[in-house]
Design an enzyme around this catalytic site. Structure first.
Site, short mmCIF file in Angstrom:
data_model
loop_
_atom_site.label_atom_id
_atom_site.label_comp_id
_atom_site.label_asym_id
_atom_site.label_seq_id
_atom_site.Cartn_x
_atom_site.Cartn_y
_atom_site.Cartn_z
N SER A 35 48.95 48.46 33.08
CA SER A 35 47.99 49.06 32.16
C SER A 35 46.56 48.61 32.40
CB SER A 35 48.38 48.78 30.71
OG SER A 35 48.50 47.38 30.49
N ASP A 323 41.84 45.57 22.83
CA ASP A 323 42.94 45.50 21.87
C ASP A 323 43.60 44.14 22.04
OD1 ASP A 323 44.55 45.69 24.13
OD2 ASP A 323 45.13 47.77 23.77
N HIS A 326 44.47 44.06 26.17
CA HIS A 326 43.61 44.56 27.24
C HIS A 326 42.15 44.19 27.04
CE1 HIS A 326 47.15 47.27 26.93
NE2 HIS A 326 47.20 46.99 28.23
#
Length: 357
Positions: A35, A323, A326
């Protein structure tokens, strides 16, 4: 293994040739990972690990939530800008054309091990990503005038990878299908990952990749998801970093061995851990005000992803975390800038040197 649906995608591709301009420093940028590098592949997979809603993308082009797990650009985006290339599009989104300027195969929640990420749904593990690149090369062979021209194109292209964080997060959360804490010591687990990673790097080499940049696993013991759950808000959980260090310490030797054994290859090690850790403990040094809390309002008391459509903080460029897992665009810009310019960060060659080789 690649599903038939992925192969069908290739059967309807139309290869669009894009002539190289004088500003392009490399013909293409191919991106692999999780991600941290995903640009939207997970949008098209049956998974809850998605970032295709605001406030993700709040600072991206046209404030569009493309599937990037951040507020704006990622490391591959900044690298693409440096190379004079368009952003590498997510592989699974391509339906009618295959740009010669590169593709992004990264997939959120996945890792080096095939079991990693399964609790969240379907994702593309690293082996699957390399297999999709294999399919890409097969298609390219049909359209280049000769195998020599294709080999030259691939040898001058840049390949960047960031993978492994989720394997450690899955190990710590006990979500792997086998009990790694019982079967493997920390050193053995790191060796397992390194061996599997090395095998996939050799596959990439056999497919034509020559300039490969691998980013270390960052200080995952410092992410809000871990620090808040362990009641160490704002402080790193050191034992998590020590586990990751086994992998990061083995990585340089593996990359050096590949460079020595695989003729014409250059494997670059990007020291993402030390820079990431230094920015956490010394945020003002990097123009940051907050290196502990998510910028967006995240689920479960700030320990997960962003809650859809809620307004994030107003100073994302001064936050380390977007977040609970990340980073912000500001941090990705920092990593990319160091890899482009600093040969002590990306070694033995920074990107400015690598593109000239």
């Amino acid at each position: 293994m690649i599903s038939n649906s992925y192969s069908i995608i290739f059967s309807v591709f139309f290869l669009r040739f894009i002539s190289s301009s004088a500003t392009q420093l490399a013909p293409a940028l191919y991106v692999f990972g999780d991600s941290l590098f995903d640009s939207g592949n997970n949008n098209l997979l049956p998974t809850i690990a998605r970032a295709n809603y605001l406030p993700y993308g709040a600072n991206f082009v046209n404030k569009s939530s493309t599937g990037r797990f951040t507020n704006g650009k990622t490391v591959p985006d900044f690298v693409a800008e440096f190379l004079g290339l368009p952003y590498s599009p997510p592989f699974l989104k391509i339906r009618d054309k295959l740009p010669l300027t590169g593709l992004n195969y990264a997939s959120g929640s996945c890792g080096i091990l095939p079991e990693t990420g399964r609790p969240f749904g379907k994702c593309l593990n690293f082996e699957e990503q390399v297999s999709l690149f294999d399919e890409t090369v097969k298609l390219l062979r049909r359209h280049f005038t000769s195998s020599k021209v294709l080999s030259n194109y691939l040898s001058k292209s840049i390949f960047i990878i960031s993978i492994g964080s989720n394997d450690y997060l899955s190990r710590s959360l006990g979500t792997l299908s086998f009990n790694t804490n019982v079967r493997y010591t920390p050193q053995q687990f790191a060796q397992l990952l390194i061996e599997k990673l090395s095998h996939q790097f050799q596959r990439l080499y056999n497919l034509g990749a020559r300039k490969i940049v691998m980013f270390e696993i960052g200080p995952i013991g410092c992410i809000p998801s871990i620090t808040r759950k362990n009641k160490h808000t704002g402080r790193c959980v050191e034992d998590k970093n020590q586990l990751v260090s086994y992998f990061n310490n083995m990585l340089p030797t593996m990359l050096q061995n590949l460079t020595s054994c695989l003729e014409g290859s250059t494997f670059v090690n990007s020291h993402a851990h030390w820079l990431g850790y230094d920015a956490v403990i010394n945020p003002p040094k990097y123009g940051l005000m907050d290196s502990s809390n998510p910028c967006c309002i995240a689920w479960f008391n700030g320990t997960s992803g962003c809650i859809p459509f809620l307004k994030p903080c107003s100073n994302a460029n001064q936050h380390y975390f977007w977040d609970a897992y990340h980073l912000t665009e500001a941090m990705y810009s920092l990593f990319a800038s160091h890899c482009i310019n600093d040969k002590s960060f990306c070694e033995p060659f920074n990107l400015k040197e690598l593109v000239k080789m």
